[in-house]
Scaffold this motif. Structure first.
Motif, PDB file in Angstrom:
ATOM      1  N   PRO B 331       0.805  -1.218   0.000  1.00 17.90           N
ATOM      2  CA  PRO B 331       0.000   0.000   0.000  1.00 17.90           C
ATOM      3  C   PRO B 331       0.844   1.278   0.000  1.00 17.90           C
ATOM      4  O   PRO B 331       0.418   2.293  -0.544  1.00 17.90           O
ATOM      5  CB  PRO B 331      -0.804  -0.114   1.296  1.00 17.90           C
ATOM      6  CG  PRO B 331      -0.859  -1.551   1.594  1.00 17.90           C
ATOM      7  CD  PRO B 331       0.385  -2.161   1.025  1.00 17.90           C
ATOM      8  N   SER B 332       2.019   1.216   0.585  1.00 16.03           N
ATOM      9  CA  SER B 332       2.798   2.451   0.657  1.00 16.03           C
ATOM     10  C   SER B 332       3.319   2.850  -0.725  1.00 16.03           C
ATOM     11  O   SER B 332       3.544   4.019  -0.995  1.00 16.03           O
ATOM     12  CB  SER B 332       3.943   2.289   1.640  1.00 16.03           C
ATOM     13  OG  SER B 332       4.770   1.232   1.232  1.00 16.03           O
ATOM     14  N   VAL B 334       1.612   2.673  -3.408  1.00 19.14           N
ATOM     15  CA  VAL B 334       0.530   3.421  -4.026  1.00 19.14           C
ATOM     16  C   VAL B 334       0.596   4.875  -3.593  1.00 19.14           C
ATOM     17  O   VAL B 334       0.487   5.795  -4.397  1.00 19.14           O
ATOM     18  CB  VAL B 334      -0.835   2.814  -3.632  1.00 19.14           C
ATOM     19  CG1 VAL B 334      -1.960   3.685  -4.135  1.00 19.14           C
ATOM     20  CG2 VAL B 334      -0.951   1.403  -4.150  1.00 19.14           C
ATOM     21  N   HIS B 335       0.811   5.035  -2.304  1.00 21.98           N
ATOM     22  CA  HIS B 335       0.843   6.391  -1.802  1.00 21.98           C
ATOM     23  C   HIS B 335       1.972   7.197  -2.406  1.00 21.98           C
ATOM     24  O   HIS B 335       1.805   8.337  -2.831  1.00 21.98           O
ATOM     25  CB  HIS B 335       0.973   6.376  -0.273  1.00 21.98           C
ATOM     26  CG  HIS B 335       1.121   7.735   0.301  1.00 21.98           C
ATOM     27  ND1 HIS B 335       2.173   8.090   1.088  1.00 21.98           N
ATOM     28  CD2 HIS B 335       0.367   8.825   0.146  1.00 21.98           C
ATOM     29  CE1 HIS B 335       2.055   9.363   1.398  1.00 21.98           C
ATOM     30  NE2 HIS B 335       0.972   9.832   0.851  1.00 21.98           N
ATOM     31  N   LEU B 338       1.093   8.245  -5.817  1.00 24.29           N
ATOM     32  CA  LEU B 338       0.121   9.334  -5.829  1.00 24.29           C
ATOM     33  C   LEU B 338       0.815  10.667  -5.579  1.00 24.29           C
ATOM     34  O   LEU B 338       0.548  11.659  -6.253  1.00 24.29           O
ATOM     35  CB  LEU B 338      -0.949   9.104  -4.763  1.00 24.29           C
ATOM     36  CG  LEU B 338      -2.040   8.093  -5.084  1.00 24.29           C
ATOM     37  CD1 LEU B 338      -3.003   7.969  -3.922  1.00 24.29           C
ATOM     38  CD2 LEU B 338      -2.797   8.505  -6.325  1.00 24.29           C
ATOM     39  N   MET B 339       1.714  10.652  -4.604  1.00 23.72           N
ATOM     40  CA  MET B 339       2.428  11.880  -4.268  1.00 23.72           C
ATOM     41  C   MET B 339       3.206  12.377  -5.483  1.00 23.72           C
ATOM     42  O   MET B 339       3.204  13.569  -5.797  1.00 23.72           O
ATOM     43  CB  MET B 339       3.405  11.629  -3.117  1.00 23.72           C
ATOM     44  CG  MET B 339       2.750  11.353  -1.786  1.00 23.72           C
ATOM     45  SD  MET B 339       1.803  12.748  -1.192  1.00 23.72           S
ATOM     46  CE  MET B 339       3.047  13.546  -0.195  1.00 23.72           C
ATOM     47  N   ILE B 341       2.727  11.740  -8.658  1.00 23.82           N
ATOM     48  CA  ILE B 341       1.843  12.203  -9.728  1.00 23.82           C
ATOM     49  C   ILE B 341       1.296  13.585  -9.402  1.00 23.82           C
ATOM     50  O   ILE B 341       1.185  14.458 -10.251  1.00 23.82           O
ATOM     51  CB  ILE B 341       0.698  11.185  -9.936  1.00 23.82           C
ATOM     52  CG1 ILE B 341       1.257   9.940 -10.609  1.00 23.82           C
ATOM     53  CG2 ILE B 341      -0.431  11.781 -10.761  1.00 23.82           C
ATOM     54  CD1 ILE B 341       0.311   8.772 -10.617  1.00 23.82           C
ATOM     55  N   ARG B 342       1.041  13.789  -8.129  1.00 26.76           N
ATOM     56  CA  ARG B 342       0.511  15.078  -7.717  1.00 26.76           C
ATOM     57  C   ARG B 342       1.580  16.165  -7.872  1.00 26.76           C
ATOM     58  O   ARG B 342       1.320  17.247  -8.397  1.00 26.76           O
ATOM     59  CB  ARG B 342       0.063  14.983  -6.265  1.00 26.76           C
ATOM     60  CG  ARG B 342      -0.675  16.203  -5.757  1.00 26.76           C
ATOM     61  CD  ARG B 342      -1.175  15.915  -4.361  1.00 26.76           C
ATOM     62  NE  ARG B 342      -2.024  16.981  -3.860  1.00 26.76           N
ATOM     63  CZ  ARG B 342      -1.742  17.647  -2.750  1.00 26.76           C
ATOM     64  NH1 ARG B 342      -0.660  17.361  -2.063  1.00 26.76           N
ATOM     65  NH2 ARG B 342      -2.560  18.578  -2.324  1.00 26.76           N
ATOM     66  N   ALA B 355     -11.510  15.848  -6.179  1.00 28.26           N
ATOM     67  CA  ALA B 355     -11.291  14.703  -7.065  1.00 28.26           C
ATOM     68  C   ALA B 355      -9.908  14.147  -6.800  1.00 28.26           C
ATOM     69  O   ALA B 355      -9.000  14.878  -6.419  1.00 28.26           O
ATOM     70  CB  ALA B 355     -11.408  15.131  -8.517  1.00 28.26           C
ATOM     71  N   SER B 356      -9.779  12.886  -7.000  1.00 23.04           N
ATOM     72  CA  SER B 356      -8.458  12.305  -6.826  1.00 23.04           C
ATOM     73  C   SER B 356      -8.377  11.004  -7.604  1.00 23.04           C
ATOM     74  O   SER B 356      -9.353  10.560  -8.192  1.00 23.04           O
ATOM     75  CB  SER B 356      -8.158  12.049  -5.353  1.00 23.04           C
ATOM     76  OG  SER B 356      -8.806  10.872  -4.934  1.00 23.04           O
ATOM     77  N   ILE B 357      -7.194  10.445  -7.602  1.00 22.30           N
ATOM     78  CA  ILE B 357      -7.036   9.130  -8.217  1.00 22.30           C
ATOM     79  C   ILE B 357      -7.430   8.099  -7.171  1.00 22.30           C
ATOM     80  O   ILE B 357      -6.737   7.923  -6.172  1.00 22.30           O
ATOM     81  CB  ILE B 357      -5.590   8.903  -8.662  1.00 22.30           C
ATOM     82  CG1 ILE B 357      -5.188   9.956  -9.692  1.00 22.30           C
ATOM     83  CG2 ILE B 357      -5.429   7.505  -9.244  1.00 22.30           C
ATOM     84  CD1 ILE B 357      -3.773   9.800 -10.207  1.00 22.30           C
ATOM     85  N   GLN B 358      -8.573   7.483  -7.377  1.00 25.59           N
ATOM     86  CA  GLN B 358      -8.954   6.407  -6.465  1.00 25.59           C
ATOM     87  C   GLN B 358      -8.205   5.155  -6.888  1.00 25.59           C
ATOM     88  O   GLN B 358      -8.032   4.918  -8.075  1.00 25.59           O
ATOM     89  CB  GLN B 358     -10.456   6.120  -6.573  1.00 25.59           C
ATOM     90  CG  GLN B 358     -11.344   7.328  -6.545  1.00 25.59           C
ATOM     91  CD  GLN B 358     -11.677   7.756  -5.143  1.00 25.59           C
ATOM     92  OE1 GLN B 358     -11.764   6.944  -4.237  1.00 25.59           O
ATOM     93  NE2 GLN B 358     -11.835   9.047  -4.943  1.00 25.59           N
ATOM     94  N   VAL B 359      -7.792   4.411  -5.911  1.00 23.86           N
ATOM     95  CA  VAL B 359      -7.067   3.197  -6.243  1.00 23.86           C
ATOM     96  C   VAL B 359      -7.806   2.001  -5.666  1.00 23.86           C
ATOM     97  O   VAL B 359      -8.270   2.046  -4.534  1.00 23.86           O
ATOM     98  CB  VAL B 359      -5.634   3.242  -5.680  1.00 23.86           C
ATOM     99  CG1 VAL B 359      -4.913   1.937  -5.968  1.00 23.86           C
ATOM    100  CG2 VAL B 359      -4.865   4.399  -6.281  1.00 23.86           C
TER     101      VAL B 359
END
Lengths: 668, 458
Positions: B331-332, B334-335, B338-339, B341-342, B355-359
């Motif tokens: 899971p980390s 993924v985080h 996300l960071m 990409i942001r 809105a966000s990227i739901q995973v």
């Protein structure tokens, strides 16, 4: 003449010339002047008399101890040692008397000089026993007191005190030996720092951390629980009239723990004791002795431990390091055995897997189905009955069957759903401003929409799982940890319920094909709930759980495994903000706003036009809470207190909408 | 079995991709072409019952309805090894077998005529489940059967099952060259109206993009139809993987769809999948970390719809993104992705709401070996989809201006008197495009209300 008087005085504390008032040892009554005794000698006589008086005090103390049958082993042992000290004193007097008879020209000063040691010693002994008596110290407590007296620069003083301490340590070591080798507490007078835990509901083994506030009822626990304690005291004995010492029934008695024994060490001893209990207690269904699973010869090992410990008592100086070493050695051995027992034999990981399945809602599809099927039932319940609980459990089993999960969640009989409605709901709400605000809000809405509803008193908010843990897993899952699992479950199931409601609302709204405010509010709520759920279930629970399992499998130390489990529990509680009272309250408020919104929206389904004012009110309330929560979490984040918090905040604010809109989810 | 999904395969294209989809599902669940559970697949926590049910002899039958107006494709399926997989009662070929002649109106009319028979099958299939969650419709919007009969069925389904979800996998025709079906733009626009009004979620599969991806990513100069269909079935199976391999979340269709579709009309989703491999070529993608996968999913060249990033002074953006990551994932990771990409601003999002990227994390089928540790599927709601509609409308406008080829339509009852249905459909598509464009601005929240206000005034 004076010598004779002096010798008598030294033994009795009084003589013909020198009397001290019986009932007041400090009040000296002596003839002001005695013609044939020099004034200076009188002073010496006074001092000798004082010494005699001390002797008498000590002697009386010893006699009293011997007479008293309830004084306990430590005090008794102390008294014996004290008596032998007094004996040396008497021997010394005998010697002096002998000298006096031979040489009549001896002076009082000679006596005084000869008894210098006792002059030093007796006052501190007297002060010691006074201290012991006045404070009623007993058992292990006296170790601490005596030890304080050994810390003296004077060698004679400290060595005597050490002897006293050593005699007490003999008892101490014996008790430790008993628990170390057999797991029994040899403690007739309740003197040891480990005792039987008569209250099963209290912390189980190894728990020394203060119980962390119950998240489901932070308020209840804050409003404090003398009542609850009373209830425990009243109820428990009734439920369990005969308490046989079973696993996890020992507890530390902090009052009795000497300060120089580190808590860790005490914990280890406690752990060893309980381990023995586990190993020796035979399951009702299973008549095997678990000792046999390891080929270690325990008799031999015990013998060795016994000897090592015995060696400890021989030296005057108590060697705490050696004690620690012996205990650690024993602990590692037992811990490995237990690890093998729990992990390999009783499949601890499977048990945890089951727990994950139930408490941590691993099988999302199962609980989605369950939520769907019990949706109305649990919503409308206000109080719990057996019939309803049965229904719920039956529905759950049905869900399990329908999804063919019986082979995976095999322990369905061990887990029972319970409805625990807290009785003092009203008082809880009064104590919390947040709740009251919410209540009035909900009532305010109810004026308009005929919907008087308090989410926290319905079935969903009071659903818990009773985990009927079997031997020997009881030793692993304490009541406290079950409570904490339930706290997590409470949050997860409500999240799922709210999510389900929001999704149902989507279904209702989907055919309207209108871009309306209600949709945007639903989306904002759904966005929050989904992200919060993802954060808790994946970022926190799954991550921590995998970590736990990995470290369990790689560890050989059962106590460490237990410890890791406790850490796991407190970690997940912390990361789901249960320990941040304000943040958690805010989350609860958000959840209940969402529920009220969904229920109101559902009611309006037929007449199709949701009163915009009510809708905007929901939106504003929701935004207020979000802003509050975002603010609190932002502050926490600044202090970097929760490493995973950033994950959550990033998700919520991924497109920087919250930041750009001052922490709100839209204009309502 | 709760939350079952019934698949309707319509027309030539629909049946071909449907066929490929079932082949993929069988492989993933360890079900043989005859529907028997393979010996290695008897244990497992996968949920087969969402898409299959078990016959009395325990063999698995897809919850699929195969419909066509001409026998060619279905006959092909019935000659394949999978011929015994389907419930023969669910295979329906129109008796006259003449097809719809690539004519939407013909397909629609046939659908109307065969309504009773078709819905007998669908009703039976729906009653067969405990609580059917929704329908998945596979079709192309260019031909006659999938588009025309599909439109008809969509309307009827919506009437009949208002609380059920209707998802479609709709293949959009090539727009960049001369079409093999001249009335393609007509068919597309007429179908788009139904997709807008009667479907809850449409996964757009743009043939142009599929061809491009097959050519570029798979190093094929001329991709075969089978290869294109395989791409589609990868998307279809990937997007349903959280239903079939359930985890903590996203275990029902509604939770997938509701988080992607904030307002009912903006329900046209684009998709991407990475890494892609075909049977006989090794993929050039060697390393698959979560970040790599998530980054590649955002690259336009991997998206199965050709969209313009900008058109008519509008900067398009994502309304929502759902990434389904399959494989062993920490899971980390993924985080961190996300960071990243942001930080890099790899995805632009709407300005009018959070809105966000739901995973969604999903397991991989244990029975299919892949060279990749992680693979990912993206389903996204992107306003740029309107540029695809725009292109279709361009072609349509050119044709309708001359009223070219409308004779074939006039022959059928719907267009006998006038061509209003054409104009009406075009208007619906126009509104849809307007709404998508509006969704790129901050004022979108008031979009519907403003419009409603305006129409009231006029």
């Amino acid at each position: 003449m004076a010598l004779h008087e002096a010798l008598i005085a030294l033994q009795t504390g009084c003589s013909g010339l020198l009397t001290l008032k019986q009932d007041d040892p400090y009040f000296k009554k002596r003839l002001p002047t005695i013609p044939y005794v020099h004034q200076g000698e009188l002073e010496i006589l006074d001092r000798l008399t004082q010494l005699g008086q001390h002797y008498r005090t000590l002697d009386e103390y010893i006699q009293n101890i011997f007479k008293d049958k309830k004084s306990g082993l430590y005090i008794l042992s102390f008294a014996f040692e004290l008596r032998s000290i007094l004996q040396t004193y008497l021997n010394c007097l005998k010697q002096l008397e002998h000298e006096c008879l031979i040489d009549t020209s001896l002076t009082l000063s000679h006596l005084l000089i000869s008894l210098t040691d006792y002059n030093l010693l007796f006052p501190s002994l007297v002060s010691l026993i006074n201290k012991l008596q006045t404070n009623g110290y007993r058992g292990c407590q006296i170790l601490d007191i005596i030890r304080r007296y050994t810390l003296d620069g004077n060698i004679i003083l400290s060595s005597t005190m050490k002897k006293l301490l050593c005699s007490c340590h003999k008892i101490f070591i014996k008790q430790i030996t008993s628990i170390l080798t057999r797991g029994q507490i040899y403690d007739e007078y309740d003197e040891f720092f480990i005792g039987l835990n008569n209250n099963i509901n209290i912390e189980a083994m190894g728990m020394t951390t203060p119980s962390i506030s119950r998240m489901t009822s932070t308020i209840t626990s804050r409003s404090h629980s003398p009542d609850r304690d009373k209830q425990f005291n009243l109820q428990m004995p009734q439920q369990n009239p005969t308490i046989t010492p079973g696993y996890s029934q020992y507890q530390l008695i902090p009052d009795m723990l000497p300060s120089y024994i580190p808590l860790q060490l005490a914990d280890k001893i406690l752990f060893i004791g309980e381990s023995w209990l586990i190993l020796k207690t035979n399951d009702e269904d299973n008549d095997k002795n678990f000792l046999s699973i390891n080929s270690i010869d325990y008799d031999e090992q015990n013998h060795r431990v016994q000897q090592q410990l015995y060696a400890l008592t021989l030296s005057d100086d108590f060697n705490i390091f050696e004690l620690e070493r012996i205990i650690e050695y024993t602990r590692i051995d037992l811990s490995l055995t237990l690890r093998n027992l729990f992990v390999d034999r009783f499949h601890l990981c499977n048990e945890l897997e089951q727990i994950r399945g139930f408490y941590l809602i691993e099988h999302g599809e199962l609980f989605s189905l369950f939520v769907n099927r019990t949706n109305q039932l649990l919503l409308n319940i206000k109080k719990s009955t057996n019939a309803i609980e049965n229904d719920i459990n039956e529905i759950f089993k049905q869900c399990l069957n329908d999804l063919h999960l019986e082979t995976i969640l095999t322990n369905v009989d061990k887990f029972k759903f319970k409805l625990n409605f807290s009785h003092n709901d009203n008082s809880t709400q009064e104590t919390s401003t947040g709740c009251r605000r919410l209540l009035s809000r909900v009532q305010g809405i109810s004026d308009n929409s005929n919907n008087s509803f308090d989410f926290w008193s319905c079935g969903w908010a009071n659903l818990s799982i009773q985990y009927n843990v079997k031997y020997p897993m009881k030793a692993f899952f304490s009541e406290n940890s079950k409570q904490r699992y339930n706290d997590i479950f409470h949050l997860l199931i409500i999240l799922r319920y709210v999510q389900n409601e929001l999704n149902n609302l989507w279904l209702i709204l989907k055919n309207q094909h209108k871009n309306s405010l209600i949709l945007h509010l639903r989306n904002a709520m759904s966005f929050f709930i989904n992200n919060f759920q993802y954060y808790i279930q994946i970022d926190v629970l799954e991550y921590k759980y995998q970590q736990l399992i990995r470290s369990i499998l790689s560890s050989t130390d059962f106590q460490k495994i237990k410890y890791l489990h406790e850490v796991f529990l407190s970690d997940i509680q912390q990361h789901s903000f249960m320990l941040l009272a304000t943040a958690y309250q805010s989350i609860r408020n958000i959840l209940s706003i969402c529920v009220s919104f969904c229920l109101t929206a559902k009611q309006q389904e037929n007449n199709n036009n949701f009163d915009e004012n009510i809708l905007r009110q929901f939106g504003r309330d929701f935004n207020d809470e979000i802003r509050l929560l975002f603010g609190i979490l932002g502050m926490v984040q600044k202090h970097n207190a929760l490493p995973h918090l950033g994950v959550f905040l990033t998700r919520l604010d991924f497109n920087r909408f919250l930041t750009n809109n001052n922490g709100s989810f839209g204009e309502f | 079995m709760p939350s079952e999904i019934i698949t309707l395969q319509l027309g030539q294209c629909g049946n071909q991709i449907g066929m490929e989809f079932w082949r993929q599902l069988c492989a993933e669940h360890g079900i043989s072409p005859e529907g028997k559970l393979e010996s290695f697949a008897t244990e497992g926590s996968d949920r087969k019952d969402v898409f299959f049910y078990q016959a009395d002899d325990q063999h698995y039958i897809p919850r699929a309805v195969l419909l066509d107006l001409e026998p060619r494709v279905i006959d092909g399926i019935m000659k394949s090894p999978y011929k015994h997989l389907y419930n023969p009662e669910n295979v329906y070929i129109s008796k006259d077998g003449g097809g719809a002649g690539n004519n939407w109106a013909q397909g629609f009319y046939q659908g109307e005529k065969l309504y009773e028979e078709i819905f007998d099958i669908i009703d039976r299939e729906a009653d067969n489940g405990d609580s059917v969650e929704g329908f998945v419709l596979c079709h192309s919007i260019a031909g006659g059967t999938g588009s025309g009969m599909g439109s008809n069925i969509l309307e009827k389904l919506n009437d009949r099952f208002p609380k059920k979800l209707i998802q479609t996998y709709s293949v959009f025709p090539m727009t960049n060259e001369v079409a093999d079906v001249v009335v393609q733009p007509y068919n597309s626009v007429l179908t788009l109206k139904r997709l807008t009004e009667n479907a809850d979620c449409t996964v757009v599969l743009d043939n142009t993009a599929l061809n491009r991806i097959a050519t570029e990513r798979l190093k094929k100069t001329t991709p075969t139809l089978a290869e294109l269909n395989q791409l589609v079935s990868t998307i279809m199976s990937g997007s349903t993987s959280t239903l079939r391999y359930p985890g903590y979340m996203n275990n029902d269709l509604i939770s997938l769809i509701s988080s992607l579709i904030p307002t009912p009309r903006l329900h046209f989703l684009i998709s991407a999948y990475t890494p892609l491999t075909s049977d006989n070529t090794e993929s050039e993608v060697r390393k698959t970390t979560v970040l790599d996968v998530m980054r590649r999913l955002l690259q336009p060249k991997n998206v199965m719809v050709t969209t313009a990033a900008r058109d008519r002074n509008v900067t398009h953006c994502y309304v929502s993104i759902l990434n389904i990551i399959q494989g062993e994932v920490d899971p980390s990771e993924v985080h961190k992705s996300l960071m990243r990409i942001r930080e890099r601003k790899l995805a632009d999002f709407i300005p009018w709401g959070p809105a966000s990227i739901q995973v969604a994390l999903s397991k991989k089928s244990p029975y299919i070996t892949t060279q990749h540790r992680v693979s990912g599927l993206m389903l996204a709601n992107h306003t740029g989809i309107s540029s695809l509609f725009d292109r279709i409308c361009d072609h349509y406008d050119k044709l309708i201006k001359r009223e070219a080829f409308v004779e074939n339509f006039r022959r059928l009852p719907m267009f006998k008197d006038n061509l209003d249905e054409f104009y009406d459909s075009r208007e619906v598509v126009q509104q849809l495009m307007d709404e998508y464009r509006a969704a790129t601005t901050k004022d979108y929240v008031n979009f519907g209300n403003l419009q409603a206000g305006q129409t009231e005034q006029t």
